[in-house]
Write an enzyme that holds these catalytic residues in place. Structure first.
Site, PDB file in Angstrom:
ATOM      1  N   THR A 256       0.812  -1.245   0.163  1.00 47.37           N
ATOM      2  CA  THR A 256      -0.099  -0.034   0.133  1.00 47.37           C
ATOM      3  C   THR A 256       0.824   1.310  -0.079  1.00 47.37           C
ATOM      4  O   THR A 256       2.083   1.080   0.563  1.00 47.37           O
ATOM      5  CB  THR A 256      -0.859   0.006   1.289  1.00 47.37           C
ATOM      6  OG1 THR A 256      -0.186   0.263   2.319  1.00 47.37           O
ATOM      7  CG2 THR A 256      -1.844  -1.081   1.370  1.00 47.37           C
TER       8      THR A 256
ATOM      9  N   LYS B  86     -15.492  16.049  11.204  1.00 51.29           N
ATOM     10  CA  LYS B  86     -16.274  15.674  12.303  1.00 51.29           C
ATOM     11  C   LYS B  86     -16.731  17.062  12.899  1.00 51.29           C
ATOM     12  O   LYS B  86     -15.913  17.585  13.678  1.00 51.29           O
ATOM     13  CB  LYS B  86     -15.838  14.709  13.215  1.00 51.29           C
ATOM     14  CG  LYS B  86     -15.725  13.472  12.547  1.00 51.29           C
ATOM     15  CD  LYS B  86     -15.128  12.350  13.528  1.00 51.29           C
ATOM     16  CE  LYS B  86     -14.479  11.145  12.608  1.00 51.29           C
ATOM     17  NZ  LYS B  86     -13.162  11.205  12.341  1.00 51.29           N
TER      18      LYS B  86
ATOM     19  N   GLU C  59      -5.467  -3.688  -1.590  1.00 51.61           N
ATOM     20  CA  GLU C  59      -6.152  -4.613  -1.151  1.00 51.61           C
ATOM     21  C   GLU C  59      -7.013  -5.621  -1.391  1.00 51.61           C
ATOM     22  O   GLU C  59      -7.572  -6.606  -1.229  1.00 51.61           O
ATOM     23  CB  GLU C  59      -6.611  -4.150   0.612  1.00 51.61           C
ATOM     24  CG  GLU C  59      -5.284  -3.815   1.717  1.00 51.61           C
ATOM     25  CD  GLU C  59      -5.129  -2.347   1.543  1.00 51.61           C
ATOM     26  OE1 GLU C  59      -5.321  -1.751   0.455  1.00 51.61           O
ATOM     27  OE2 GLU C  59      -4.626  -1.746   2.576  1.00 51.61           O
TER      28      GLU C  59
ATOM     29  N   TRP D 126     -20.824  14.148  10.418  1.00 57.03           N
ATOM     30  CA  TRP D 126     -19.798  14.039   9.545  1.00 57.03           C
ATOM     31  C   TRP D 126     -20.150  14.893   8.322  1.00 57.03           C
ATOM     32  O   TRP D 126     -21.224  14.925   7.859  1.00 57.03           O
ATOM     33  CB  TRP D 126     -19.621  12.662   9.193  1.00 57.03           C
ATOM     34  CG  TRP D 126     -18.985  11.523  10.279  1.00 57.03           C
ATOM     35  CD1 TRP D 126     -18.417  12.128  11.357  1.00 57.03           C
ATOM     36  CD2 TRP D 126     -18.795  10.172   9.997  1.00 57.03           C
ATOM     37  NE1 TRP D 126     -17.988  10.969  11.950  1.00 57.03           N
ATOM     38  CE2 TRP D 126     -18.234  10.022  11.153  1.00 57.03           C
ATOM     39  CE3 TRP D 126     -19.422   9.389   9.048  1.00 57.03           C
ATOM     40  CZ2 TRP D 126     -18.121   8.436  11.345  1.00 57.03           C
ATOM     41  CZ3 TRP D 126     -19.076   8.116   9.243  1.00 57.03           C
ATOM     42  CH2 TRP D 126     -18.279   7.471  10.373  1.00 57.03           C
TER      43      TRP D 126
HETATM   44  P1  ADP Z   1      -3.702   4.640  -1.147  1.00 55.98           P
HETATM   45  O1  ADP Z   1      -4.583   3.814   0.135  1.00 55.98           O
HETATM   46  O2  ADP Z   1      -2.551   4.716  -0.585  1.00 55.98           O
HETATM   47  O3  ADP Z   1      -4.302   5.812  -1.850  1.00 55.98           O
HETATM   48  P2  ADP Z   1      -4.682   2.602  -3.005  1.00 55.98           P
HETATM   49  O4  ADP Z   1      -4.585   2.906  -4.256  1.00 55.98           O
HETATM   50  O5  ADP Z   1      -5.022   1.155  -2.263  1.00 55.98           O
HETATM   51  O6  ADP Z   1      -3.517   3.527  -2.291  1.00 55.98           O
HETATM   52  O7  ADP Z   1      -6.190   3.562  -2.682  1.00 55.98           O
HETATM   53  C1  ADP Z   1      -7.478   3.163  -2.419  1.00 55.98           C
HETATM   54  C2  ADP Z   1      -8.218   4.031  -1.849  1.00 55.98           C
HETATM   55  O8  ADP Z   1      -8.700   4.927  -2.933  1.00 55.98           O
HETATM   56  C3  ADP Z   1      -9.574   3.837  -1.398  1.00 55.98           C
HETATM   57  O9  ADP Z   1      -9.565   3.364  -0.206  1.00 55.98           O
HETATM   58  C4  ADP Z   1     -10.466   4.870  -1.588  1.00 55.98           C
HETATM   59  O10 ADP Z   1     -10.339   5.975  -0.542  1.00 55.98           O
HETATM   60  C5  ADP Z   1      -9.901   5.714  -2.945  1.00 55.98           C
HETATM   61  N1  ADP Z   1     -10.430   5.536  -4.055  1.00 55.98           N
HETATM   62  C6  ADP Z   1     -10.295   4.487  -4.974  1.00 55.98           C
HETATM   63  N2  ADP Z   1     -11.113   4.319  -5.787  1.00 55.98           N
HETATM   64  C7  ADP Z   1     -12.091   5.346  -5.657  1.00 55.98           C
HETATM   65  C8  ADP Z   1     -13.413   6.098  -6.287  1.00 55.98           C
HETATM   66  N3  ADP Z   1     -13.698   5.566  -7.325  1.00 55.98           N
HETATM   67  N4  ADP Z   1     -13.609   7.161  -5.893  1.00 55.98           N
HETATM   68  C9  ADP Z   1     -13.327   7.689  -4.686  1.00 55.98           C
HETATM   69  N5  ADP Z   1     -12.069   7.140  -3.850  1.00 55.98           N
HETATM   70  C10 ADP Z   1     -11.562   6.052  -4.569  1.00 55.98           C
END
Ligand code: ADP
Length: 538
Positions: free
Chosen positions: A182, A439, A328, A444
């Site tokens: 990650t 918050k 993940e 929220w």
């Molecule tokens: P990082 O956690 O470092 O950003 P990731 O690539 O695993 O790495 O990112 C996953 C996160 O990206 C998700 O948990 C979400 O918050 C955000 N995300 C992914 N796709 C979308 C989407 N279509 N719209 C909004 N947020 C998104």
């Protein structure tokens, strides 16, 4: 009574065999650093992947050993995607945009034994070499410059082996095929280990019509880096169905991507919103000049798509499909398709649905929880998204981070850290990341909703909303805005626009105009940096 069907192992070698026998002439195209286009094929890819597997075995790499790549999107990286697992080893894609110190930590933590690195990225290797004991460094070259002492030339290495000598190691489908960390936007990077089985099932999922519908007629431009969540699985899926891939190579600009999409008659592309916002400026500058009529969809994920962007692409005749996922989750979790009930709906209703993260793809299950337990699917009650499915991580790789275990529920679901509402039709609408949600007075406020609205303004290019500590309310929103054009909008103008869409207590306490918003390695807003800057000032 047991079923009496074959126990057919789902391994990446099954995909490799299919690509080799069914699509030997289907093309893999790579844009090189000098702009030249190199044309290869799935037949050649399969041959070279087997040569790589043989070479790795000769270097002493065996079952489960980690082999790292530090590479852009290109044909050789595609070979590594198949050749490393074909050796029974584990492909570990290193994210070249992370701070070098973090790359060193990740490679060391994963016990990477071999590194395959692009020549143009050797400076990164140089800065981590003393911290990571790679046994061998294999360089994918673009120049004739002499290789530093002790390094292996990728082409010379492959040339020593004959693909005909390759013997399939008959892997168990539960063995590891690949791993990816990650990117650490939420703490120390943690390793996710994909199995052969999860990779094959995820590849199948991408071919579903209600997912990305990747098929044999596609010409795909994967802009999402191969060092970030397996380029969303596209290299495996494309090989499985024989879709042409057009790799953008090192440091592609929006102009490079646009040129590749038009000249190669792309049907599908994929990447984060920042990429497509960049390309949109070029399209808007010269309407009608660039022929994107071959494109059936651009898959956009990683962050929420601003409405203005989706509408503008509609005007240019290009359909944006929003998808949600995480490292993940391999990454595909949900895709924003229009269900039957909305086929004839009002365009505004359709647009709102298209902007949401959408429906879980088959075999993926969702639920959300707040302090009162699982939330109802009413489209209103916010909770943290939990997810399970065959391509969702069940644990992190040897993480010493005390919070790593907390990411999984007692019944084995993964806690995403995303705050969502689930609608009565089962589609998901992301409101925020748990760490970004504001918050205020115990309620929220969704930073994403405010950002989307701000980016809907004609003279706003980018907007990020963060929480500021507030004595009375706990937290209050602060908006950071990057203007588009020469006359930045005033705070009053923006607040008046927001007041039409949101309750008064949602309106930002302050709106700051600046030239740019810091981004993460994946091109998302780096809100932690903004928080540090602005909270330090109060
Ligand atoms: P990082 O956690 O470092 O950003 P990731 O690539 O695993 O790495 O990112 C996953 C996160 O990206 C998700 O948990 C979400 O918050 C955000 N995300 C992914 N796709 C979308 C989407 N279509 N719209 C909004 N947020 C998104």
């Amino acid at each position: 009574m047991q079923g009496l069907m074959m126990d057919y192992p789902l391994t990446t070698n099954v995909i490799l065999r299919r690509a080799e026998t069914m699509y030997p002439h289907r093309e893999i195209i790579t844009r090189r650093g000098d702009g030249r286009l190199d044309r290869s094929s799935y037949g050649e890819m399969a041959r070279r992947a087997k040569q790589l597997a043989l070479a790795l075995a000769a270097l002493g790499i065996g079952r489960g050993d980690r082999v790292a790549t530090l590479s852009w999107n290109h044909a050789e990286h595609q070979e590594a995607y198949f050749g490393i697992p074909a050796a029974g080893a584990v492909l570990h894609t290193l994210n070249l945009r992370l701070p070098h110190e973090e790359i060193a930590y990740i490679a060391d933590h994963a016990d990477d034994r071999v590194l395959i690195v692009d020549e143009c990225l050797l400076d990164i290797y140089d800065s981590i070499r003393t911290r990571v004991p790679f046994e061998h460094v294999v360089v994918v070259r673009e120049s004739d410059a002499a290789l530093p002492e002790g390094m292996i030339d990728y082409e010379e290495l492959l040339a020593q082996y004959d693909a005909g000598d390759y013997v399939d190691p008959q892997l168990d489908e539960r063995e590891a095929a690949a791993m990816c960390y990650t990117s650490g936007t939420t703490g120390r990077s943690k390793g996710v280990v994909y199995s052969h089985r999860s990779t094959v099932l995820h590849s199948l999922a991408l071919t579903m019509a209600d997912a990305l519908g990747v098929c044999a007629a596609d010409v795909i431009v994967p802009v999402v880096p191969m060092f970030h969540v397996n380029a969303w699985g596209i290299p495996y899926t494309a090989a499985m169905v024989g879709a042409v891939q057009v790799f953008p190579g090192p440091r592609p600009t929006p102009a490079d991507i646009l040129e590749l999409m038009t000249s190669q008659r792309a049907t599908l592309a994929a990447g984060v919103p920042t990429v497509w916002l960049g390309m949109l400026e070029l399209l808007d500058q010269a309407p009608g000049k660039h022929d994107l009529s071959s494109v059936r969809a651009i898959a956009v994920g990683g962050a929420a798509s601003p409405q203005r962007m989706v509408e503008s692409y509609d005007r240019h005749g290009v359909r944006i499909v929003c998808a949600w996922g995480m490292t993940e989750t391999s990454p595909i979790g949900t895709v924003s398709i229009l269900p039957k009930e909305l086929q004839d709906a009002d365009p505004d209703v359709q647009m709102q649905q298209r902007l949401r993260q959408g429906f879980p793809v088959p075999l993926v299950e969702l639920r959300a929880r707040n302090e009162n337990g699982l939330v109802p699917w009413d489209g209103q009650t916010m909770g943290e998204l939990e997810i399970c499915g065959p391509w969702v991580a069940s644990q992190y790789y040897e993480s010493s981070d005390p919070t790593a275990g907390m990411a999984f529920t007692d019944d084995g679901w993964f806690r995403t850290g995303d705050i969502v509402v689930i609608r009565p039709d089962g589609s998901m609408h992301l409101q925020d990341r748990a760490k970004d949600v504001i918050k205020s007075g115990g309620e929220w406020i969704s930073s994403i909703a405010l950002e989307g609205a701000l980016m809907g303004h004609d003279r706003v290019a980018e907007a990020a909303v963060i929480a500021m500590p507030d004595e009375r309310w706990g937290e209050r929103p602060l908006a950071v805005v990057v203007p588009r054009g020469d006359t930045p909008p005033t705070s009053d103008e923006l607040l008046a626009m927001l007041a039409e869409q949101f309750p008064k207590w949602w309106l930002p306490e302050q709106i700051v105009v600046r030239k740019e918003i810091p981004k993460t390695s994946a091109g998302k807003f780096l809100k932690s940096a903004l928080r540090e800057q602005y909270t330090a000032r109060v």
